[in-house]
Design an enzyme around this catalytic site. Sequence first.
Site, PDB file in Angstrom:
ATOM      1  N   ILE A  25       0.821  -1.198   0.000  1.00  0.00           N
ATOM      2  CA  ILE A  25       0.000   0.000   0.000  1.00  0.00           C
ATOM      3  C   ILE A  25       0.863   1.259   0.000  1.00  0.00           C
ATOM      4  O   ILE A  25       0.531   2.253  -0.655  1.00  0.00           O
ATOM      5  CB  ILE A  25      -0.948  -0.024   1.213  1.00  0.00           C
ATOM      6  CG1 ILE A  25      -1.980  -1.146   1.021  1.00  0.00           C
ATOM      7  CG2 ILE A  25      -1.648   1.309   1.420  1.00  0.00           C
ATOM      8  CD1 ILE A  25      -2.717  -1.516   2.273  1.00  0.00           C
ATOM      9  N   TYR A 171      -1.319  -7.371  17.605  1.00  0.00           N
ATOM     10  CA  TYR A 171      -1.425  -6.628  16.344  1.00  0.00           C
ATOM     11  C   TYR A 171      -2.634  -5.701  16.379  1.00  0.00           C
ATOM     12  O   TYR A 171      -2.540  -4.508  16.031  1.00  0.00           O
ATOM     13  CB  TYR A 171      -1.535  -7.588  15.163  1.00  0.00           C
ATOM     14  CG  TYR A 171      -1.737  -6.873  13.846  1.00  0.00           C
ATOM     15  CD1 TYR A 171      -0.708  -6.135  13.266  1.00  0.00           C
ATOM     16  CD2 TYR A 171      -2.963  -6.925  13.186  1.00  0.00           C
ATOM     17  CE1 TYR A 171      -0.890  -5.464  12.071  1.00  0.00           C
ATOM     18  CE2 TYR A 171      -3.157  -6.261  11.989  1.00  0.00           C
ATOM     19  CZ  TYR A 171      -2.127  -5.535  11.431  1.00  0.00           C
ATOM     20  OH  TYR A 171      -2.323  -4.866  10.251  1.00  0.00           O
TER      21      TYR A 171
END
Length: 318
Positions: A25, A171
Amino acid sequence: MKWSTADIPDQRGRVALITGGTAGIGLETARSLAVRGARTVLACRDVERGRAVATGLGPDADVVKLDLASLQSVRRTAAEVRRGYGRIDVLVNNAGVMFPPHHRTEDGFEAHFGVNHLGHFALTLLLLDLMRCTPGSRIVTVTSLAHRVAPSGFDPRTARSQGGRRSVAAYGRSKLANLMFARELQRRLADEGAETVSVAAHPGLSATGLWHGDAPAALRPVSRTALRVLARPPARAAEPVLRAATDHRVPGGAYLGPGRLLETRGAPAPARSTRSSRNTRAQLRLWELSEELSGVRHQRSSGEDRPEPIPKVSRPPG
């Protein structure tokens, strides 16, 4: 209102710094901004790889070395950027780790929290005065749908935990921290009357290199199925980030993601977030903890002693 990359305005004369801009990205974000004329600065660990990527982006792409797992490296990078550029119009806090090979960062923090949140927290604050004197500047922090599975609450113990390397919760907690940081930063910028705005964005699901980490065994079949059915290519997944970075109709404090199919498909649109991510007291506690752990503190601007913006776009020495 629907939006696509065709709506990105002319970026000539603007400087965009993207962390992790050499793949996934981050690369797609850098590529789209470069095509529209921005000087793109790729902040990455592997400088040689960064230079190869920058060559493909054109003559207005630069590289600075950045290791978000080292607060010393973050400070060096910020100093280099401040010396080399008269302005930063767009800062994209994109780089991150998921199920990394090491338990802790150089400074002893749990790797997800240290890299994904603390490194970006410190970098942003160290560059903030440069951005505050750049009209229309935007800070985009990339978070994730995974923030929804995060346990609430941050403290020194979880920040230094050794058990997070293969933890979905760790995470998710780091991505929750990203979103809470973006919102608290916007509140502070607004209180100062700064033109700079802070926006958060998530890409939905994308088959980027993050998924190549050492995921927990129980998650692997699920992740393979989800990626096969729902994942989008990085170029499409980058659209919420690009809109947050370039569409000045998107206000500070906004949170963008794909607008359809449980936020995994469609054009960028306002995204849903958890109640804990909107808790202003928790945002403040996270901010104070982050200042304590990183050693980098928010220096408020009065608005009266701000230097005039320097329009020149220059390369760093060497």
